[in-house]
Design a protein around this motif. Structure first.
Motif, PDB file in Angstrom:
ATOM      1  N   ALA A 254       0.830  -1.212   0.000  1.00  0.00           N
ATOM      2  CA  ALA A 254       0.000   0.000   0.000  1.00  0.00           C
ATOM      3  C   ALA A 254       0.860   1.256   0.000  1.00  0.00           C
ATOM      4  O   ALA A 254       0.592   2.206  -0.738  1.00  0.00           O
ATOM      5  CB  ALA A 254      -0.934  -0.001   1.216  1.00  0.00           C
ATOM      6  N   ALA A 255       1.906   1.270   0.804  1.00  0.00           N
ATOM      7  CA  ALA A 255       2.736   2.470   0.932  1.00  0.00           C
ATOM      8  C   ALA A 255       3.667   2.667  -0.255  1.00  0.00           C
ATOM      9  O   ALA A 255       3.980   3.799  -0.618  1.00  0.00           O
ATOM     10  CB  ALA A 255       3.555   2.399   2.225  1.00  0.00           C
ATOM     11  N   ASP A 256       4.116   1.573  -0.884  1.00  0.00           N
ATOM     12  CA  ASP A 256       5.157   1.669  -1.906  1.00  0.00           C
ATOM     13  C   ASP A 256       4.659   1.522  -3.340  1.00  0.00           C
ATOM     14  O   ASP A 256       5.431   1.692  -4.281  1.00  0.00           O
ATOM     15  CB  ASP A 256       6.240   0.601  -1.646  1.00  0.00           C
ATOM     16  N   ALA A 257       3.379   1.206  -3.532  1.00  0.00           N
ATOM     17  CA  ALA A 257       2.866   0.924  -4.880  1.00  0.00           C
ATOM     18  C   ALA A 257       3.031   2.095  -5.835  1.00  0.00           C
ATOM     19  O   ALA A 257       3.393   1.904  -7.004  1.00  0.00           O
ATOM     20  CB  ALA A 257       1.400   0.500  -4.821  1.00  0.00           C
ATOM     21  N   ALA A 258       2.787   3.316  -5.389  1.00  0.00           N
ATOM     22  CA  ALA A 258       2.887   4.470  -6.298  1.00  0.00           C
ATOM     23  C   ALA A 258       4.325   4.647  -6.792  1.00  0.00           C
ATOM     24  O   ALA A 258       4.559   4.887  -7.981  1.00  0.00           O
ATOM     25  CB  ALA A 258       2.400   5.738  -5.599  1.00  0.00           C
ATOM     26  N   LEU A 259       5.297   4.521  -5.891  1.00  0.00           N
ATOM     27  CA  LEU A 259       6.703   4.650  -6.279  1.00  0.00           C
ATOM     28  C   LEU A 259       7.100   3.530  -7.231  1.00  0.00           C
ATOM     29  O   LEU A 259       7.685   3.783  -8.300  1.00  0.00           O
ATOM     30  CB  LEU A 259       7.604   4.626  -5.045  1.00  0.00           C
ATOM     31  N   ILE A 260       6.772   2.295  -6.872  1.00  0.00           N
ATOM     32  CA  ILE A 260       7.139   1.166  -7.727  1.00  0.00           C
ATOM     33  C   ILE A 260       6.466   1.306  -9.090  1.00  0.00           C
ATOM     34  O   ILE A 260       7.097   1.088 -10.128  1.00  0.00           O
ATOM     35  CB  ILE A 260       6.770  -0.170  -7.047  1.00  0.00           C
ATOM     36  N   HIS A 261       5.200   1.705  -9.108  1.00  0.00           N
ATOM     37  CA  HIS A 261       4.497   1.902 -10.377  1.00  0.00           C
ATOM     38  C   HIS A 261       5.215   2.931 -11.244  1.00  0.00           C
ATOM     39  O   HIS A 261       5.371   2.744 -12.452  1.00  0.00           O
ATOM     40  CB  HIS A 261       3.054   2.343 -10.103  1.00  0.00           C
ATOM     41  N   SER A 262       5.675   4.018 -10.643  1.00  0.00           N
ATOM     42  CA  SER A 262       6.371   5.052 -11.426  1.00  0.00           C
ATOM     43  C   SER A 262       7.655   4.512 -12.046  1.00  0.00           C
ATOM     44  O   SER A 262       8.059   4.949 -13.120  1.00  0.00           O
ATOM     45  CB  SER A 262       6.658   6.290 -10.562  1.00  0.00           C
ATOM     46  N   TRP A 263       8.275   3.550 -11.406  1.00  0.00           N
ATOM     47  CA  TRP A 263       9.511   2.955 -11.941  1.00  0.00           C
ATOM     48  C   TRP A 263       9.223   1.911 -13.019  1.00  0.00           C
ATOM     49  O   TRP A 263       9.854   1.922 -14.072  1.00  0.00           O
ATOM     50  CB  TRP A 263      10.305   2.281 -10.835  1.00  0.00           C
TER      51      TRP A 263
ATOM     52  N   ARG B  17       5.115  -2.528 -17.955  1.00  0.00           N
ATOM     53  CA  ARG B  17       4.944  -1.170 -18.480  1.00  0.00           C
ATOM     54  C   ARG B  17       3.493  -0.730 -18.571  1.00  0.00           C
ATOM     55  O   ARG B  17       3.181   0.432 -18.369  1.00  0.00           O
ATOM     56  CB  ARG B  17       5.603  -1.041 -19.858  1.00  0.00           C
ATOM     57  N   GLY B  18       2.592  -1.653 -18.858  1.00  0.00           N
ATOM     58  CA  GLY B  18       1.185  -1.279 -19.008  1.00  0.00           C
ATOM     59  C   GLY B  18       0.363  -1.447 -17.740  1.00  0.00           C
ATOM     60  O   GLY B  18      -0.856  -1.258 -17.766  1.00  0.00           O
ATOM     61  N   ALA B  19       1.009  -1.758 -16.641  1.00  0.00           N
ATOM     62  CA  ALA B  19       0.279  -2.026 -15.390  1.00  0.00           C
ATOM     63  C   ALA B  19      -0.237  -0.740 -14.748  1.00  0.00           C
ATOM     64  O   ALA B  19       0.434   0.286 -14.761  1.00  0.00           O
ATOM     65  CB  ALA B  19       1.190  -2.758 -14.406  1.00  0.00           C
ATOM     66  N   SER B  20      -1.426  -0.839 -14.177  1.00  0.00           N
ATOM     67  CA  SER B  20      -1.972   0.289 -13.411  1.00  0.00           C
ATOM     68  C   SER B  20      -1.337   0.279 -12.018  1.00  0.00           C
ATOM     69  O   SER B  20      -0.759  -0.727 -11.590  1.00  0.00           O
ATOM     70  CB  SER B  20      -3.488   0.150 -13.268  1.00  0.00           C
ATOM     71  N   ARG B  21      -1.487   1.390 -11.288  1.00  0.00           N
ATOM     72  CA  ARG B  21      -0.965   1.444  -9.919  1.00  0.00           C
ATOM     73  C   ARG B  21      -1.658   0.380  -9.061  1.00  0.00           C
ATOM     74  O   ARG B  21      -1.043  -0.278  -8.226  1.00  0.00           O
ATOM     75  CB  ARG B  21      -1.171   2.833  -9.304  1.00  0.00           C
ATOM     76  N   GLU B  22      -2.963   0.183  -9.299  1.00  0.00           N
ATOM     77  CA  GLU B  22      -3.719  -0.804  -8.541  1.00  0.00           C
ATOM     78  C   GLU B  22      -3.203  -2.214  -8.790  1.00  0.00           C
ATOM     79  O   GLU B  22      -3.087  -3.022  -7.865  1.00  0.00           O
ATOM     80  CB  GLU B  22      -5.214  -0.725  -8.895  1.00  0.00           C
TER      81      GLU B  22
ATOM     82  N   ILE C 162      -0.080  -7.077  -7.233  1.00  0.00           N
ATOM     83  CA  ILE C 162       1.041  -8.000  -7.466  1.00  0.00           C
ATOM     84  C   ILE C 162       1.923  -8.079  -6.224  1.00  0.00           C
ATOM     85  O   ILE C 162       2.303  -9.172  -5.772  1.00  0.00           O
ATOM     86  CB  ILE C 162       1.851  -7.571  -8.704  1.00  0.00           C
ATOM     87  N   TYR C 163       2.226  -6.925  -5.633  1.00  0.00           N
ATOM     88  CA  TYR C 163       3.111  -6.942  -4.462  1.00  0.00           C
ATOM     89  C   TYR C 163       2.381  -7.389  -3.200  1.00  0.00           C
ATOM     90  O   TYR C 163       3.020  -7.889  -2.263  1.00  0.00           O
ATOM     91  CB  TYR C 163       3.865  -5.620  -4.331  1.00  0.00           C
ATOM     92  N   GLU C 164       1.061  -7.302  -3.170  1.00  0.00           N
ATOM     93  CA  GLU C 164       0.303  -7.923  -2.080  1.00  0.00           C
ATOM     94  C   GLU C 164       0.409  -9.441  -2.188  1.00  0.00           C
ATOM     95  O   GLU C 164       0.546 -10.145  -1.182  1.00  0.00           O
ATOM     96  CB  GLU C 164      -1.168  -7.484  -2.116  1.00  0.00           C
ATOM     97  N   ASP C 165       0.363  -9.959  -3.436  1.00  0.00           N
ATOM     98  CA  ASP C 165       0.523 -11.397  -3.646  1.00  0.00           C
ATOM     99  C   ASP C 165       1.920 -11.843  -3.201  1.00  0.00           C
ATOM    100  O   ASP C 165       2.063 -12.851  -2.503  1.00  0.00           O
ATOM    101  CB  ASP C 165       0.283 -11.748  -5.120  1.00  0.00           C
TER     102      ASP C 165
END
Length: 196
Positions: free
Chosen positions: A28-37, A49-54, A59-62
């Motif tokens: 929850a805390a890191d998804a926005a940063l990881i998504h931007s990368w 590359r085509g993944a949404s932030r959600e 994926i990282y919750e899994d």
């Protein structure tokens, strides 16, 4: 922005680089940063590359639920600089591509975007810190990497870091409700501490 309360699992002073810390990813805390990368062109070999932030968060919750796969946000002197993942090769799709040995630990590395000019020794310093962490785990006897076969820069960096190249393989597609990974041609690389 959510702030993670997770504590680092590894802290190491790397000469010429600074203090490197590995902290388990807080989805929850890191998804926005990881998504931007992962959605940048430079991260095309990461396959998101085509993944949404959600979707990145899912994926990282899994990954976070698993005992065989781990994801870490890497900081240098407090600044996030990379995403590092480890996994039990016997419990991953890579296990279908080569003869897994007891103690094989797989790794993935995504270096975040840099500010300014590239620093000499930056990637090798990070890889050294990651190897120190992985090899300190009692169960690890050999480190296995499987970069995209087209990622010549990553393959060359692994060789310079002491990995021995193995065969090119095709990682099979995974299509589960919680995660989808397309098939991928990868180049295996192995780091055995007794050989280095």
């Amino acid at each position: 922005m959510t702030t993670s309360t997770r504590r680092p699992v590894h802290t190491q002073l790397v000469e010429g680089l600074g203090t490197v810390t590995l902290t388990p990813v807080d989805p929850a805390a890191d998804a926005a940063l990881i998504h931007s990368w992962v959605t940048e062109e430079r991260a095309r070999f990461w396959g998101m590359r085509g993944a949404s932030r959600e979707l990145v968060q899912e994926i990282y919750e899994d990954v976070d639920r698993r005992t065989t796969h781990h994801a870490f946000l890497v900081r240098r002197d407090g600044e996030p600089v990379a995403l590092f993942q480890t996994y039990d090769c016997a419990e991953d799709r890579i296990g279908e591509c080569y003869e897994v040995q007891p103690g094989d630990t797989g790794v993935h590395l995504l270096v975040g975007p840099t500010r300014g000019a590239a620093e000499r020794g930056f990637s090798s310093g990070l890889i050294g810190a990651f190897l120190s962490y992985v090899l300190a785990q009692r169960t690890t006897r050999r480190v296995v990497a499987e970069p995209d076969a087209r990622n010549e820069k990553a393959i060359a960096r692994l060789v310079r870091s002491g990995f021995e190249l193995g065969p090119e393989v095709e990682l099979p597609e995974i299509d589960l409700p919680e995660v989808h990974l397309p098939a991928k041609k990868a180049r295996l690389a192995f780091f055995a501490p007794e050989a280095n």
